[in-house]
Design a protein around this motif. Sequence first.
Motif, short mmCIF file in Angstrom:
data_model
loop_
_atom_site.label_atom_id
_atom_site.label_comp_id
_atom_site.label_asym_id
_atom_site.label_seq_id
_atom_site.Cartn_x
_atom_site.Cartn_y
_atom_site.Cartn_z
N GLY A 5 5.09 -8.00 6.98
CA GLY A 5 3.93 -7.37 6.34
C GLY A 5 4.27 -6.01 5.78
O GLY A 5 3.93 -5.67 4.64
N SER A 6 4.95 -5.20 6.57
CA SER A 6 5.35 -3.89 6.06
C SER A 6 6.42 -4.05 4.98
O SER A 6 6.51 -3.24 4.06
N GLY A 7 7.21 -5.12 5.07
CA GLY A 7 8.19 -5.40 4.03
C GLY A 7 7.54 -5.69 2.70
O GLY A 7 8.02 -5.26 1.64
N PHE A 8 6.42 -6.41 2.75
CA PHE A 8 5.69 -6.72 1.52
C PHE A 8 5.22 -5.43 0.83
O PHE A 8 5.46 -5.22 -0.35
N TRP A 9 4.54 -4.56 1.60
CA TRP A 9 4.00 -3.34 1.00
C TRP A 9 5.10 -2.36 0.62
O TRP A 9 4.99 -1.66 -0.40
N THR A 10 6.18 -2.33 1.38
CA THR A 10 7.32 -1.48 1.01
C THR A 10 7.95 -1.99 -0.28
O THR A 10 8.29 -1.21 -1.18
N GLY A 11 8.09 -3.30 -0.39
CA GLY A 11 8.63 -3.90 -1.61
C GLY A 11 7.76 -3.64 -2.82
O GLY A 11 8.26 -3.34 -3.91
N MET A 12 6.44 -3.72 -2.64
CA MET A 12 5.53 -3.42 -3.76
C MET A 12 5.72 -1.97 -4.20
O MET A 12 5.81 -1.69 -5.40
N ALA A 13 5.79 -1.05 -3.25
CA ALA A 13 5.94 0.36 -3.59
C ALA A 13 7.28 0.61 -4.29
O ALA A 13 7.34 1.31 -5.32
N LEU A 14 8.37 0.05 -3.76
CA LEU A 14 9.68 0.25 -4.37
C LEU A 14 9.75 -0.36 -5.77
O LEU A 14 10.25 0.26 -6.71
N GLY A 15 9.25 -1.58 -5.91
CA GLY A 15 9.29 -2.25 -7.21
C GLY A 15 8.43 -1.57 -8.25
O GLY A 15 8.83 -1.42 -9.42
N MET A 16 7.24 -1.13 -7.84
CA MET A 16 6.38 -0.42 -8.79
C MET A 16 6.98 0.92 -9.17
O MET A 16 6.89 1.34 -10.33
N GLY A 17 7.63 1.57 -8.22
CA GLY A 17 8.32 2.82 -8.54
C GLY A 17 9.43 2.60 -9.55
O GLY A 17 9.60 3.39 -10.49
N PHE A 18 10.17 1.51 -9.39
CA PHE A 18 11.21 1.19 -10.37
C PHE A 18 10.59 0.92 -11.73
O PHE A 18 11.09 1.40 -12.76
N GLY A 19 9.49 0.16 -11.76
CA GLY A 19 8.82 -0.14 -13.03
C GLY A 19 8.32 1.10 -13.73
O GLY A 19 8.42 1.23 -14.96
N ILE A 20 7.79 2.06 -12.97
CA ILE A 20 7.33 3.32 -13.55
C ILE A 20 8.52 4.11 -14.11
O ILE A 20 8.45 4.68 -15.20
#
Length: 150
Positions: A5-20
């Motif tokens: 679960g924390s992996g999912f939200w961490t992945g979302m944050a990391l991926g969105m940061g990369f996209g930005i």
Amino acid sequence: VTDPGSGFWTGMALGMGFGIGEAAYLAWSISASSTFADVPWYTFTGFLGERLIVVFAHGVMTAVFVKLAAEGRFFTGYLYAVLLHAFLNTTAMLYQLGLVDQLVASVHLTVSIVLLAFVFERMRPKAPRADLRSGDADASTGEVVYFHRD
């Protein structure tokens, strides 16, 4: 990352940061080009919309990887993330090569975004979040909540 679960939200944050970051780099590259010097700012709204989609897409792809890696399936997560990325970029590449027309690329993009939203929604309910109404600590995770609105 202590659980999927924390992996999912961490992945979302990391991926969105990369996209930005990718969006900022591309915007900087466009602004540095003399080709677009006389183009008004409002003609780049399509770029903005496309980049918002890309930010979400990178978040989902990274969340797939990090969640599965947290479950001990590192290579499976990596493979799924790479396959999703390849699926998203296939018709864009084919369109730039002149092998498919704009309609095919647009329909594929729409289907891809729906697929990503489906993947996101299938994974999201399984990812726990802290309950901000529980006081100082979440009983299920032991997470300390430093602020909550009454």
